[in-house]
Design a protein around this motif. Structure first.
Motif, PDB file in Angstrom:
ATOM      1  N   GLY A  66       0.884  -1.217  -0.067  1.00  0.00           N
ATOM      2  CA  GLY A  66      -0.057   0.137  -0.049  1.00  0.00           C
ATOM      3  C   GLY A  66       0.668   1.252   0.101  1.00  0.00           C
ATOM      4  O   GLY A  66       0.676   2.063  -0.727  1.00  0.00           O
ATOM      5  N   PRO A  67       1.910   1.279   0.886  1.00  0.00           N
ATOM      6  CA  PRO A  67       2.659   2.413   0.936  1.00  0.00           C
ATOM      7  C   PRO A  67       3.382   2.706  -0.345  1.00  0.00           C
ATOM      8  O   PRO A  67       3.811   3.918  -0.851  1.00  0.00           O
ATOM      9  CB  PRO A  67       3.547   2.115   2.177  1.00  0.00           C
ATOM     10  CG  PRO A  67       2.984   1.236   2.925  1.00  0.00           C
ATOM     11  CD  PRO A  67       2.082   0.682   1.981  1.00  0.00           C
ATOM     12  N   CYS A  68       3.833   1.631  -1.001  1.00  0.00           N
ATOM     13  CA  CYS A  68       4.449   1.795  -2.480  1.00  0.00           C
ATOM     14  C   CYS A  68       3.436   2.466  -3.457  1.00  0.00           C
ATOM     15  O   CYS A  68       3.937   3.177  -4.191  1.00  0.00           O
ATOM     16  CB  CYS A  68       4.888   0.359  -2.784  1.00  0.00           C
ATOM     17  SG  CYS A  68       5.865  -0.474  -1.738  1.00  0.00           S
ATOM     18  N   ARG A  69       2.159   2.016  -3.429  1.00  0.00           N
ATOM     19  CA  ARG A  69       1.378   2.510  -4.104  1.00  0.00           C
ATOM     20  C   ARG A  69       0.827   4.054  -4.009  1.00  0.00           C
ATOM     21  O   ARG A  69       0.696   4.962  -4.948  1.00  0.00           O
ATOM     22  CB  ARG A  69       0.142   1.736  -4.153  1.00  0.00           C
ATOM     23  CG  ARG A  69       0.259   0.231  -4.831  1.00  0.00           C
ATOM     24  CD  ARG A  69      -1.171  -0.320  -5.093  1.00  0.00           C
ATOM     25  NE  ARG A  69      -2.017  -0.431  -4.030  1.00  0.00           N
ATOM     26  CZ  ARG A  69      -2.002  -1.447  -3.063  1.00  0.00           C
ATOM     27  NH1 ARG A  69      -1.286  -2.333  -3.441  1.00  0.00           N
ATOM     28  NH2 ARG A  69      -2.782  -1.353  -2.155  1.00  0.00           N
ATOM     29  N   MET A  70       1.193   4.533  -2.839  1.00  0.00           N
ATOM     30  CA  MET A  70       1.098   5.919  -2.494  1.00  0.00           C
ATOM     31  C   MET A  70       2.064   6.656  -3.030  1.00  0.00           C
ATOM     32  O   MET A  70       2.015   7.814  -3.290  1.00  0.00           O
ATOM     33  CB  MET A  70       0.950   6.045  -1.001  1.00  0.00           C
ATOM     34  CG  MET A  70      -0.494   5.415  -0.393  1.00  0.00           C
ATOM     35  SD  MET A  70      -0.686   5.512   1.341  1.00  0.00           S
ATOM     36  CE  MET A  70       0.347   6.897   1.969  1.00  0.00           C
ATOM     37  N   VAL A  71       3.408   6.031  -2.890  1.00  0.00           N
ATOM     38  CA  VAL A  71       4.581   6.727  -3.228  1.00  0.00           C
ATOM     39  C   VAL A  71       4.773   6.779  -4.712  1.00  0.00           C
ATOM     40  O   VAL A  71       5.178   7.972  -5.307  1.00  0.00           O
ATOM     41  CB  VAL A  71       5.818   6.212  -2.598  1.00  0.00           C
ATOM     42  CG1 VAL A  71       7.062   6.592  -3.212  1.00  0.00           C
ATOM     43  CG2 VAL A  71       5.874   6.533  -0.850  1.00  0.00           C
ATOM     44  N   SER A  72       4.330   5.880  -5.412  1.00  0.00           N
ATOM     45  CA  SER A  72       4.812   5.799  -6.950  1.00  0.00           C
ATOM     46  C   SER A  72       4.104   6.932  -7.719  1.00  0.00           C
ATOM     47  O   SER A  72       4.890   7.544  -8.714  1.00  0.00           O
ATOM     48  CB  SER A  72       3.962   4.426  -7.350  1.00  0.00           C
ATOM     49  OG  SER A  72       4.175   4.368  -8.585  1.00  0.00           O
ATOM     50  N   PRO A  73       2.861   7.360  -7.583  1.00  0.00           N
ATOM     51  CA  PRO A  73       2.615   8.791  -8.391  1.00  0.00           C
ATOM     52  C   PRO A  73       3.524  10.020  -8.064  1.00  0.00           C
ATOM     53  O   PRO A  73       3.837  10.776  -8.975  1.00  0.00           O
ATOM     54  CB  PRO A  73       1.036   9.070  -7.982  1.00  0.00           C
ATOM     55  CG  PRO A  73       0.728   7.938  -7.117  1.00  0.00           C
ATOM     56  CD  PRO A  73       1.873   7.233  -6.824  1.00  0.00           C
ATOM     57  N   VAL A  74       3.971  10.066  -6.882  1.00  0.00           N
ATOM     58  CA  VAL A  74       4.925  11.128  -6.451  1.00  0.00           C
ATOM     59  C   VAL A  74       6.153  11.036  -7.139  1.00  0.00           C
ATOM     60  O   VAL A  74       6.690  12.073  -7.710  1.00  0.00           O
ATOM     61  CB  VAL A  74       4.908  11.224  -4.893  1.00  0.00           C
ATOM     62  CG1 VAL A  74       5.971  12.243  -4.487  1.00  0.00           C
ATOM     63  CG2 VAL A  74       3.624  11.370  -4.155  1.00  0.00           C
ATOM     64  N   LEU A  75       6.749   9.935  -7.261  1.00  0.00           N
ATOM     65  CA  LEU A  75       7.924   9.553  -8.049  1.00  0.00           C
ATOM     66  C   LEU A  75       7.733   9.749  -9.332  1.00  0.00           C
ATOM     67  O   LEU A  75       8.658  10.479  -9.980  1.00  0.00           O
ATOM     68  CB  LEU A  75       8.374   8.003  -7.740  1.00  0.00           C
ATOM     69  CG  LEU A  75       8.885   7.851  -6.127  1.00  0.00           C
ATOM     70  CD1 LEU A  75       9.180   6.302  -5.983  1.00  0.00           C
ATOM     71  CD2 LEU A  75       9.814   8.617  -5.663  1.00  0.00           C
ATOM     72  N   ASP A  76       6.627   9.301 -10.140  1.00  0.00           N
ATOM     73  CA  ASP A  76       6.176   9.669 -11.339  1.00  0.00           C
ATOM     74  C   ASP A  76       6.205  11.235 -11.485  1.00  0.00           C
ATOM     75  O   ASP A  76       6.873  11.621 -12.655  1.00  0.00           O
ATOM     76  CB  ASP A  76       5.061   9.001 -11.840  1.00  0.00           C
ATOM     77  CG  ASP A  76       4.966   7.510 -11.733  1.00  0.00           C
ATOM     78  OD1 ASP A  76       6.165   6.966 -11.781  1.00  0.00           O
ATOM     79  OD2 ASP A  76       4.074   6.992 -12.202  1.00  0.00           O
ATOM     80  N   GLN A  77       5.789  11.874 -10.752  1.00  0.00           N
ATOM     81  CA  GLN A  77       5.462  13.360 -10.920  1.00  0.00           C
ATOM     82  C   GLN A  77       6.939  14.047 -10.640  1.00  0.00           C
ATOM     83  O   GLN A  77       7.561  14.989 -11.425  1.00  0.00           O
ATOM     84  CB  GLN A  77       4.774  13.946  -9.771  1.00  0.00           C
ATOM     85  CG  GLN A  77       4.598  15.598  -9.811  1.00  0.00           C
ATOM     86  CD  GLN A  77       4.126  16.082 -11.178  1.00  0.00           C
ATOM     87  OE1 GLN A  77       3.086  15.496 -11.763  1.00  0.00           O
ATOM     88  NE2 GLN A  77       4.520  17.251 -11.308  1.00  0.00           N
ATOM     89  N   LEU A  78       7.854  13.459 -10.031  1.00  0.00           N
ATOM     90  CA  LEU A  78       9.183  13.877  -9.752  1.00  0.00           C
ATOM     91  C   LEU A  78      10.009  13.726 -10.853  1.00  0.00           C
ATOM     92  O   LEU A  78      10.836  14.606 -11.477  1.00  0.00           O
ATOM     93  CB  LEU A  78       9.907  13.526  -8.425  1.00  0.00           C
ATOM     94  CG  LEU A  78       9.517  13.827  -7.330  1.00  0.00           C
ATOM     95  CD1 LEU A  78      10.047  13.106  -6.049  1.00  0.00           C
ATOM     96  CD2 LEU A  78       9.953  15.349  -7.041  1.00  0.00           C
ATOM     97  N   ALA A  79       9.818  12.677 -11.474  1.00  0.00           N
ATOM     98  CA  ALA A  79      10.619  11.998 -12.863  1.00  0.00           C
ATOM     99  C   ALA A  79      10.139  13.223 -13.935  1.00  0.00           C
ATOM    100  O   ALA A  79      10.973  13.442 -14.706  1.00  0.00           O
ATOM    101  CB  ALA A  79      10.224  10.693 -13.137  1.00  0.00           C
ATOM    102  N   ALA A  80       8.835  13.433 -13.990  1.00  0.00           N
ATOM    103  CA  ALA A  80       8.271  14.481 -14.796  1.00  0.00           C
ATOM    104  C   ALA A  80       9.039  15.974 -14.620  1.00  0.00           C
ATOM    105  O   ALA A  80       9.478  16.685 -15.485  1.00  0.00           O
ATOM    106  CB  ALA A  80       6.832  14.450 -14.859  1.00  0.00           C
ATOM    107  N   GLU A  81       9.111  16.443 -13.285  1.00  0.00           N
ATOM    108  CA  GLU A  81       9.494  17.604 -13.160  1.00  0.00           C
ATOM    109  C   GLU A  81      10.911  17.628 -13.568  1.00  0.00           C
ATOM    110  O   GLU A  81      11.478  18.823 -13.846  1.00  0.00           O
ATOM    111  CB  GLU A  81       9.460  17.840 -11.658  1.00  0.00           C
ATOM    112  CG  GLU A  81       7.925  18.106 -11.096  1.00  0.00           C
ATOM    113  CD  GLU A  81       7.941  18.058  -9.608  1.00  0.00           C
ATOM    114  OE1 GLU A  81       8.779  18.201  -8.900  1.00  0.00           O
ATOM    115  OE2 GLU A  81       6.801  18.166  -9.286  1.00  0.00           O
ATOM    116  N   LYS A  82      11.547  16.693 -13.337  1.00  0.00           N
ATOM    117  CA  LYS A  82      13.336  16.438 -13.530  1.00  0.00           C
ATOM    118  C   LYS A  82      13.634  15.907 -14.758  1.00  0.00           C
ATOM    119  O   LYS A  82      14.617  15.186 -14.676  1.00  0.00           O
ATOM    120  CB  LYS A  82      13.962  15.904 -12.092  1.00  0.00           C
ATOM    121  CG  LYS A  82      13.544  16.562 -10.886  1.00  0.00           C
ATOM    122  CD  LYS A  82      14.455  16.479  -9.822  1.00  0.00           C
ATOM    123  CE  LYS A  82      14.137  17.341  -8.704  1.00  0.00           C
ATOM    124  NZ  LYS A  82      14.116  18.797  -8.958  1.00  0.00           N
ATOM    125  N   ALA A  83      12.682  15.874 -15.777  1.00  0.00           N
ATOM    126  CA  ALA A  83      12.816  15.258 -17.053  1.00  0.00           C
ATOM    127  C   ALA A  83      14.182  15.587 -17.449  1.00  0.00           C
ATOM    128  O   ALA A  83      14.567  16.938 -17.574  1.00  0.00           O
ATOM    129  CB  ALA A  83      11.943  15.532 -17.887  1.00  0.00           C
TER     130      ALA A  83
END
Length: 145
Positions: A66-83
């Motif tokens: 569950g915590p992994c599923r909560m963190v995943s979209p945040v990491l995806d967003q960080l990857a987009a911000e730091k493309a």
């Protein structure tokens, strides 16, 4: 090693993103930097993450966590911000027991930043988006010193 498809946040064109490249992905249409998000396992981690031309943000996770599923979209967003500046590498611990053992992953999610094959930052457990952003910024700025 598989490539993945990602939609350009700038123009909307779908691009094929390789797991390994000498530079970083850019949109074939508008040449905007693209988020670089790939999966890795025991067999290809060294090539995908440790030899990455940009810092690699590693996410040790599991589908049932569950915590992994909560963190995943945040990491995806960080990857987009730091493309263009980072590569997000997702490692499913259920399919990569060798990596879990090699990096002594005892809790998931466990996040690491690897630069030139060296772990420069590590964090276990889920954290809110602002804390993850700050942690990543500190890890990246320490690599510039």
């Amino acid at each position: 090693m598989e490539s993945s498809l990602i939609k350009c946040p700038n123009c909307g064109k779908t691009n094929r993103i390789p797991a390994v490249a000498s530079g970083h992905p850019r949109c074939a249409n508008c040449h905007h930097d693209l988020p670089w998000i790939v999966a890795a396992g025991d067999d290809d981690f060294k090539l995908i993450a440790e030899k990455s031309p940009v810092p690699a943000l590693i996410d040790f996770w599991a589908e049932w966590c569950g915590p992994c599923r909560m963190v995943s979209p945040v990491l995806d967003q960080l990857a987009a911000e730091k493309a263009g500046r980072i590569k997000l590498v997702k490692v499913d611990v259920d399919h990569a027991p060798g990596l879990s053992s090699e990096f002594a992953v005892q809790a998931i999610p466990t996040l690491m930043v690897i630069v030139g094959g060296i772990v420069v930052a590590r964090q276990a457990g889920a954290a809110p988006a602002p804390a993850l952003r700050t942690w990543l910024e500190r890890a990246l700025s320490s690599t510039l010193s």
